[in-house]
Design a protein around this motif. Structure first.
Motif, mmCIF file in Angstrom:
data_model
loop_
_atom_site.group_PDB
_atom_site.id
_atom_site.type_symbol
_atom_site.label_atom_id
_atom_site.label_comp_id
_atom_site.label_asym_id
_atom_site.label_seq_id
_atom_site.Cartn_x
_atom_site.Cartn_y
_atom_site.Cartn_z
ATOM 1 N N PRO A 59 5.025 -34.715 -108.531
ATOM 2 C CA PRO A 59 5.801 -33.479 -108.726
ATOM 3 C C PRO A 59 6.541 -33.403 -110.060
ATOM 4 O O PRO A 59 6.869 -32.324 -110.527
ATOM 5 N N THR A 222 17.564 -34.431 -98.566
ATOM 6 C CA THR A 222 16.146 -34.109 -98.521
ATOM 7 C C THR A 222 15.428 -35.217 -99.282
ATOM 8 O O THR A 222 15.996 -36.284 -99.490
ATOM 9 N N ASN A 223 14.196 -34.996 -99.693
ATOM 10 C CA ASN A 223 13.541 -36.021 -100.508
ATOM 11 C C ASN A 223 12.841 -35.359 -101.688
ATOM 12 O O ASN A 223 12.755 -34.133 -101.758
ATOM 13 N N LYS A 225 9.903 -34.973 -102.503
ATOM 14 C CA LYS A 225 8.570 -34.410 -102.332
ATOM 15 C C LYS A 225 8.595 -33.224 -101.366
ATOM 16 O O LYS A 225 7.569 -32.647 -101.057
ATOM 17 N N THR A 227 9.125 -29.549 -99.517
ATOM 18 C CA THR A 227 8.990 -28.141 -99.890
ATOM 19 C C THR A 227 9.765 -27.243 -98.939
ATOM 20 O O THR A 227 10.033 -26.102 -99.263
ATOM 21 N N ASP A 228 10.099 -27.754 -97.767
ATOM 22 C CA ASP A 228 10.767 -26.909 -96.788
ATOM 23 C C ASP A 228 12.212 -27.376 -96.619
ATOM 24 O O ASP A 228 12.471 -28.511 -96.259
ATOM 25 N N LYS A 230 14.505 -25.168 -95.068
ATOM 26 C CA LYS A 230 15.118 -24.182 -94.173
ATOM 27 C C LYS A 230 16.047 -24.844 -93.153
ATOM 28 O O LYS A 230 17.113 -24.331 -92.852
ATOM 29 N N ALA A 231 15.608 -25.979 -92.620
ATOM 30 C CA ALA A 231 16.407 -26.613 -91.572
ATOM 31 C C ALA A 231 17.785 -27.005 -92.093
ATOM 32 O O ALA A 231 18.804 -26.679 -91.484
ATOM 33 N N ALA A 251 11.510 -29.348 -109.180
ATOM 34 C CA ALA A 251 10.382 -29.025 -108.308
ATOM 35 C C ALA A 251 10.849 -28.753 -106.874
ATOM 36 O O ALA A 251 10.210 -28.018 -106.132
ATOM 37 N N GLN A 252 11.978 -29.357 -106.478
ATOM 38 C CA GLN A 252 12.543 -29.056 -105.169
ATOM 39 C C GLN A 252 13.641 -27.993 -105.273
ATOM 40 O O GLN A 252 13.791 -27.147 -104.400
ATOM 41 N N PRO A 255 12.261 -24.061 -105.103
ATOM 42 C CA PRO A 255 12.047 -23.560 -103.750
ATOM 43 C C PRO A 255 13.331 -23.537 -102.928
ATOM 44 O O PRO A 255 13.528 -22.643 -102.099
ATOM 45 N N LYS A 258 15.329 -20.486 -103.615
ATOM 46 C CA LYS A 258 14.607 -19.344 -103.067
ATOM 47 C C LYS A 258 14.832 -19.226 -101.555
ATOM 48 O O LYS A 258 15.070 -18.143 -101.020
ATOM 49 N N LEU A 283 9.974 -21.453 -110.500
ATOM 50 C CA LEU A 283 9.808 -21.709 -109.071
ATOM 51 C C LEU A 283 10.834 -20.948 -108.239
ATOM 52 O O LEU A 283 10.562 -20.552 -107.118
#
Lengths: 425, 307
Positions: A59, A222-223, A225, A227-228, A230-231, A251-252, A255, A258, A283
């Motif tokens: 990434p 988070t980590n 890598k 992409t989600d 939301k939680a 890269a994280q 998103p 967003k 992004l």
């Protein structure tokens, strides 16, 4: 009993020096050694190998490529100058390695570079790979200058081989905390990506935010890598913070910002140098608009050599600077400058000179403190506006480094730090 | 309560994506007992093809609906071709080899596809052109977007379509026959090679659709996005009972919800001892749990070893 190994290693160092000196001054053929052939008629060419390490896959590959371009440009400039060091013409060669932003891979390529007997190492990009690798370079006595590893731990290990040309996260976190308070935030939520960089920056931000009277209402992880988000963002939404701080990379972050908007989170977004990139805005799209981030140093436009560097860079690579390229460029230059001042390309000889550097680089006048950190690192804040990074202000750092006095013996050397000579077991 | 509802929605959408990908795993496994580990990479290629085509067409001024449709079609066609090729090159020669061999080949093919994608599309993140204007709705304090609604409905439709294919068509009958006993099916005049190739092609087409969904949801794509997605979807398929179509969907949705609730509440439940960075381990805890206590999954029936 104790004296013996010391003597032995002293002898072996001496031998190493002698051998090294030979190899440097002469043709690589050992048979010609005995004569006192100190650089006579045709000047021999010495190849100086510089290792450069960054993630070239994964990434963060775009940042790795950017770093590599910075190093390539510096090496090309150096070779074009045709430097002479120790009476020999010097040719710089870059050995590029990919550490995949993975600490394990970082140590593997570090060992590879140490085995290849590089003269110096530029990198790595990530703190998470730089810190474990620095031990290997220290053991091998190879000077290492990172253009982007900002975790404070890197220079706190008392390794006299470890330097960086960028303000560390202690300085950056402090400024970000102040800035959050200045923006009128009362409560913050912190997300970090659990990398050495993200966690380090988030921890420093937390300290500074609390010192400035802000309340940290939630911490999520988070980590690098993912992409989600939301939680974790849903959880944050329920805590209703004024500001969300993210310690991690673009890269994280893109998103993430967003998805903040999609969930209807009204809080402001603030991040460090890892998200202060064109990629983040690409992004993050609309959601990035109006958010803030910080970068160590001053904006290129405000630096004497900045615009010129940008022009040269874009012309050479047909790509815009992503992030750290100017710092990596300076790191290479400081390394070469130290070799010139030591009049030697041997790590053991020019290493003390790295600590005494006073180099007028693209990003700043580079001087190191005894730990190997950049002296007086300034931090600038930016706002994403219309797809561009808008300069807001610079906090911290010395007013202007240009009028500083010449480096006295007291101000300098990292070599004076209480560490053992490299090469000793 | 709002937060809980929102987490359920998050999980439902994430789960629908897992379900779509899991259908591809289950399809191939159900027929030939092979886990096609390269499926995640097929999904990734579907996403990247769609990005390239849609991006190119939109730049040329083609209306979004046409560009989107063409993009999906292109992704489906390319992925079908890859699926067919994978079967032909990597799996068919090994059909009578020990079970482990095709599994390792599958992992090998996934690495090959990943690297091909890296060479073709580069290492950078790609942004997916926003086709539909994503509007947010609020229901009882929980917000969801049009894209999310679309994802859930497409997954449901795909599952229904697949069930129709398997239980109502001649090809489906041939597939079921092959799944039960390939030798006997071939004696009855079923062209096994063709049926298995069809399973791969259909599975890959589903993967392409899943890829487009993933792309339009997160609006980013990357050559490495397939591996984690593939693993999660595989877990979902196992959870639901691998080889079972309804099971794949149920497993996917369930896994998505477990993950969302897990990440959302683990910090509170353990008083901060464990944080939300453990989000990814829930999938694997579930996988291990299922394998230990109910290896045939929630919907799977116990089957004897095939001869």
């Amino acid at each position: 009993m104790r004296a013996l190994p010391v003597q032995l290693s002293a002898v072996s160092i001496a031998v190493a020096f002698a051998l090294a000196a030979c190899g440097q001054k002469e043709e690589p053929k050992p048979a010609q050694a005995p004569a006192a052939s100190t650089a006579t008629a045709p000047k021999p060419e010495v190849v100086v190998k510089l290792g450069h390490v960054a993630p070239m896959t994964g990434p963060q590959a775009h940042l790795g490529k950017d770093n590599e371009n910075g190093a390539i440009l510096a090496v090309e400039d150096l070779n074009a100058k045709g430097l002479e060091i120790g009476g020999a013409k010097v040719k710089f060669e870059l050995l590029n390695e990919d550490d995949q932003a993975d600490p394990k891979q970082g140590t593997i390529v570090a060992q590879k570079l140490a085995d290849a007997k590089v003269n110096g190492v530029i990198g790595h990009l990530n703190s998470g790979t730089t810190i474990p690798a620095s031990k290997i370079y220290f053991d091998a006595g190879i000077p290492q200058i990172s253009g982007s590893a900002t975790n404070p731990k890197y220079t706190q290990q008392s390794f006299n081989t470890a330097f960086r040309v960028m303000a560390n996260d202690e300085q950056q976190g402090k400024v970000l905390g102040q800035f959050a308070a200045k923006q009128g935030a009362k409560t913050v939520a912190i997300i970090d990506d659990r990398t050495a960089y993200g966690q380090g920056l988030a921890d420093e931000f937390r300290k500074a935010a609390e010192a400035n009277g802000l309340k940290v209402v939630d911490t999520e992880y988070t980590n690098d890598k993912a992409t989600d988000f939301k939680a974790i963002l849903t959880k944050i939404k329920s805590m209703k913070p004024d500001l969300v701080f993210y310690g991690g990379m673009d890269a994280q972050g893109g998103p993430l910002v967003k998805q903040m908007k999609e969930l209807g989170i009204k809080a402001k977004f603030l991040g460090g140098d890892g998200v202060c990139t064109p990629e983040f805005m690409k992004l993050g799209g609309d959601a990035a608009e109006g958010q803030f981030c910080s970068l160590p140093g001053k904006p290129l436009e405000k630096l004497a050599k900045g615009p010129q560097f940008r022009e040269k860079f874009t012309k050479r690579f047909n790509a815009d600077i992503q992030l750290y390229a100017p710092y990596v460029y300076d790191a290479v230059m400081v390394m070469a400058d130290s070799m010139q001042r030591a009049n030697s390309v041997e790590p053991a000889k020019f290493l003390p000179q790295v600590g005494k550097a006073r180099y007028d680089g693209v990003t700043a006048t580079i001087e190191f403190d005894p730990k190997g950190d950049l002296k007086d690192g300034a931090i600038s804040l930016y706002q994403y506006k219309g797809g561009k990074l808008d300069y807001v202000e610079t906090l911290g750092g010395a007013p202007e480094a240009t009028a500083a006095p010449a480096p006295g013996p007291a101000s300098a050397p990292a070599a004076a730090a209480p560490v053992q000579a490299p090469g000793k077991q | 309560m709002e937060t809980f509802l929102q987490q359920i929605i998050n999980g439902l959408v994430q789960g629908s994506i897992y379900a779509l990908v899991a259908l591809g795993y289950t399809m191939v496994y159900g027929i030939m007992g092979l886990i096609n580990f390269a499926h995640g990479e097929v999904v990734m290629i579907g996403t990247l093809v769609a990005i390239t085509v849609i991006g190119g067409l939109m730049a040329a001024g083609v209306p979004a609906v046409v560009a989107g449709g063409t993009g999906v079609l292109a992704a489906v066609v390319v992925c079908m071709a890859i699926g067919w090729w994978l079967e032909r090159v990597a799996y068919r020669p090994l059909r009578h080899a020990p079970r482990l061999t095709p599994l390792i080949t599958a992992i090998g093919m996934s690495i090959v596809l990943q690297n091909v994608a890296m060479i073709v599309w580069g290492r950078n993140y790609r942004t997916f052109p926003s086709l539909i204007r994503s509007e947010s709705f609020e229901v009882a304090g929980a917000s969801f977007t049009t894209v999310q609604v679309m994802i859930v409905s497409v997954s449901t439709l795909m599952m229904a379509g697949l069930l129709l294919l398997i239980y109502r068509t001649k090809l489906g009958m041939a597939m079921r026959a092959t799944a039960q006993n390939p030798q006997v099916a071939s004696l009855m005049g079923v062209n096994i090679d063709r049926v298995i190739a069809a399973a791969f092609v259909v599975g890959s087409a589903l993967g392409a659709v899943a890829g487009v969904m993933v792309g339009s949801y997160y609006e980013i794509a990357h050559y490495q996005m397939g591996s984690m997605l593939g693993l999660k979807a595989f877990t979902a398929a196992v959870l639901g009972g691998i080889g079972n179509i309804a099971g794949a969907v149920a497993g996917g949705v369930l896994l998505g919800i477990i993950e969302a609730l897990g990440a959302g509440y683990i910090g509170d439940l353990t008083h901060g001892f464990l944080g939300s960075h453990y989000q990814d381990i829930f999938a694997f805890i579930v996988l291990i749990g299922v394998l230990m206590f109910r290896p045939s999954g929630l919907f799977g029936e116990k089957t004897g070893d095939r001869a």
